[in-house]
Write an enzyme that holds these catalytic residues in place. Structure first.
Site, PDB file in Angstrom:
ATOM      1  N   ASN A   9       0.872  -1.176   0.000  1.00 18.86           N
ATOM      2  CA  ASN A   9       0.000   0.000   0.000  1.00 18.86           C
ATOM      3  C   ASN A   9       0.909   1.225   0.000  1.00 18.86           C
ATOM      4  O   ASN A   9       1.490   1.569   1.026  1.00 18.86           O
ATOM      5  CB  ASN A   9      -0.902  -0.018   1.249  1.00 18.86           C
ATOM      6  CG  ASN A   9      -1.736   1.249   1.345  1.00 18.86           C
ATOM      7  OD1 ASN A   9      -1.806   2.040   0.394  1.00 18.86           O
ATOM      8  ND2 ASN A   9      -2.376   1.447   2.487  1.00 18.86           N
ATOM      9  N   LYS A  11       0.099   4.270  -0.355  1.00 19.64           N
ATOM     10  CA  LYS A  11      -0.530   5.488   0.192  1.00 19.64           C
ATOM     11  C   LYS A  11      -0.268   6.654  -0.777  1.00 19.64           C
ATOM     12  O   LYS A  11      -0.269   6.440  -1.985  1.00 19.64           O
ATOM     13  CB  LYS A  11      -0.022   5.747   1.613  1.00 19.64           C
ATOM     14  CG  LYS A  11      -0.139   4.473   2.480  1.00 19.64           C
ATOM     15  CD  LYS A  11       0.096   4.688   3.936  1.00 19.64           C
ATOM     16  CE  LYS A  11      -0.070   3.355   4.671  1.00 19.64           C
ATOM     17  NZ  LYS A  11       0.026   3.469   6.110  1.00 19.64           N
ATOM     18  N   HIS A  97      -9.363   1.430   5.035  1.00 19.89           N
ATOM     19  CA  HIS A  97      -8.072   1.624   5.709  1.00 19.89           C
ATOM     20  C   HIS A  97      -8.260   2.593   6.881  1.00 19.89           C
ATOM     21  O   HIS A  97      -9.066   3.523   6.788  1.00 19.89           O
ATOM     22  CB  HIS A  97      -7.037   2.177   4.718  1.00 19.89           C
ATOM     23  CG  HIS A  97      -5.649   2.137   5.272  1.00 19.89           C
ATOM     24  ND1 HIS A  97      -5.176   3.114   6.117  1.00 19.89           N
ATOM     25  CD2 HIS A  97      -4.663   1.226   5.136  1.00 19.89           C
ATOM     26  CE1 HIS A  97      -3.944   2.792   6.476  1.00 19.89           C
ATOM     27  NE2 HIS A  97      -3.603   1.656   5.895  1.00 19.89           N
ATOM     28  N   GLU A  99      -6.612   5.029   7.802  1.00 18.16           N
ATOM     29  CA  GLU A  99      -6.435   6.442   7.435  1.00 18.16           C
ATOM     30  C   GLU A  99      -7.709   6.990   6.789  1.00 18.16           C
ATOM     31  O   GLU A  99      -8.058   8.158   6.962  1.00 18.16           O
ATOM     32  CB  GLU A  99      -5.210   6.589   6.513  1.00 18.16           C
ATOM     33  CG  GLU A  99      -3.923   6.416   7.317  1.00 18.16           C
ATOM     34  CD  GLU A  99      -2.775   5.746   6.581  1.00 18.16           C
ATOM     35  OE1 GLU A  99      -2.766   5.755   5.331  1.00 18.16           O
ATOM     36  OE2 GLU A  99      -1.880   5.214   7.258  1.00 18.16           O
ATOM     37  N   GLU A 169      -5.170  -4.440  10.768  1.00 18.25           N
ATOM     38  CA  GLU A 169      -4.105  -3.455  10.965  1.00 18.25           C
ATOM     39  C   GLU A 169      -4.361  -2.696  12.270  1.00 18.25           C
ATOM     40  O   GLU A 169      -5.188  -1.776  12.295  1.00 18.25           O
ATOM     41  CB  GLU A 169      -4.086  -2.448   9.809  1.00 18.25           C
ATOM     42  CG  GLU A 169      -3.812  -3.062   8.455  1.00 18.25           C
ATOM     43  CD  GLU A 169      -3.255  -2.033   7.480  1.00 18.25           C
ATOM     44  OE1 GLU A 169      -2.125  -2.230   7.022  1.00 18.25           O
ATOM     45  OE2 GLU A 169      -3.926  -1.024   7.204  1.00 18.25           O
ATOM     46  N   GLY A 175       2.822   2.689  10.618  1.00 14.60           N
ATOM     47  CA  GLY A 175       3.761   3.784  10.392  1.00 14.60           C
ATOM     48  C   GLY A 175       4.514   4.213  11.627  1.00 14.60           C
ATOM     49  O   GLY A 175       5.164   5.257  11.642  1.00 14.60           O
ATOM     50  N   SER A 215       3.785  -1.753  10.369  1.00 15.63           N
ATOM     51  CA  SER A 215       5.242  -1.862  10.562  1.00 15.63           C
ATOM     52  C   SER A 215       5.781  -3.251  10.228  1.00 15.63           C
ATOM     53  O   SER A 215       6.712  -3.741  10.867  1.00 15.63           O
ATOM     54  CB  SER A 215       5.638  -1.443  11.986  1.00 15.63           C
ATOM     55  OG  SER A 215       5.249  -0.088  12.209  1.00 15.63           O
TER      56      SER A 215
HETATM   57  P1  13P Z   1       3.303   0.646   7.589  1.00 16.84           P
HETATM   58  O1  13P Z   1       3.766  -0.674   7.025  1.00 16.84           O
HETATM   59  O2  13P Z   1       4.036   1.820   7.034  1.00 16.84           O
HETATM   60  O3  13P Z   1       3.200   0.605   9.067  1.00 16.84           O
HETATM   61  O4  13P Z   1       1.788   0.830   7.048  1.00 16.84           O
HETATM   62  C1  13P Z   1       0.882  -0.196   7.220  1.00 16.84           C
HETATM   63  C2  13P Z   1      -0.343   0.135   6.471  1.00 16.84           C
HETATM   64  O5  13P Z   1      -1.096   1.015   6.836  1.00 16.84           O
HETATM   65  C3  13P Z   1      -0.602  -0.613   5.240  1.00 16.84           C
HETATM   66  O6  13P Z   1      -1.885  -0.369   4.782  1.00 16.84           O
END
Ligand code: 13P
Length: 254
Positions: A9, A11, A97, A99, A169, A175, A215
């Protein structure tokens, strides 16, 4: 036996040029990995055409969108429909997601409408769920996951569920560099599978693939995927460089 599914992903990273550069390098080094795991890459909307061109429509690497509208077409400024994605050979779509939930106000009801619209168009949803740290510490982990699953998948029939991938997640691990322990991740995944078994059947729950996200890196992917209920990864930061993503996939399927 569930085949692992590892998805990048990206983003809001990588325009068309960077997408093409990444995929040219990445696909040239994949070798036999595509036989061992389903590999998915989710670039931003504006880079989907470049991704299709770099991979060709029948590539073993599938393309995902990061979001989709729950509407068919019309006066919805800034939105992208399932049919537009289909035209580009997009096969998966990330829905719900954290976010999107926290920064853009997506509710379980909106997410449910997006999942339904995607299934109608034969796009495979990567349906995201996960708790915040406050919810986990407040003892609400199971209640939060149960309501995200029950409301997000409301009205979806068992036969349609076969097109769905679930991504667990934990919001506090996204992140942050803080990865869930393998026990925390496995427990949450087993719980998610049990909720799907309650809502549908054990047979279906045994077939659904549940990705871990938050992560994930080459140095923790192996032990996470060795857990009985962890069937893949949804990867942010560690998917942004071809070698880092390749290392992660290699570690995951070992
Ligand atoms: P990270 O791997 O950067 O923590 O992000 C995870 C994520 O949100 C994947 O959709």
């Amino acid at each position: 036996m569930r085949k692992p599914i590892i998805a990048a992903n990206w983003k809001m990273n990588k325009g068309p040029r960077d997408t093409e550069d990444f995929l040219n390098t990445f696909s040239g080094k994949l070798g036999k990995l595509t036989a061992e795991a389903d590999i998915v890459v989710a670039p931003p909307f504006v880079s989907l055409t470049a991704a299709v061109a770099a991979l060709s429509s029948n590539s073993a690497v599938a393309i995902a969108a990061q979001n989709v509208s729950e509407q068919d077409n019309g006066a919805f400024t800034g939105e992208i429909s399932t049919m537009m994605l289909k035209e580009l050979y997009v096969r998966y779509v990330i829905i719900g997601h954290s976010e999107r939930r926290t920064l853009y106000g997506e509710t379980n009801a909106i997410i449910n409408a997006k999942v339904k619209k995607s299934l109608e168009a034969q796009l495979k949803p990567i349906f995201c769920i996960g708790e915040t740290l406050e919810e986990r510490e407040g003892g609400k982990l199971e209640a939060v996951l149960r309501s995200q699953i029950t409301e997000g998948l409301a009205g979806i029939e068992e036969k349609e569920m076969k097109g769905i991938v679930v991504a667990y997640e934990p919001v506090w691990a996204i992140g942050t560099g803080v990865v869930a322990t393998v026990e925390q991740a496995q427990d949450a995944h087993a719980f998610v599978r049990s909720v799907i078994a309650d809502l549908y059947t054990q047979e279906l729950a045994d077939k659904i693939r549940i990705q871990y996200g938050g992560s994930m890196k080459a140095d923790n992917a192996g032990e996470l995927l060795a857990q009985p209920d962890i069937d893949g990864g949804l990867v942010g930061g560690a998917s942004l460089e071809p070698q880092s993503f390749l290392d992660l996939i290699n570690a995951a399927v070992k």
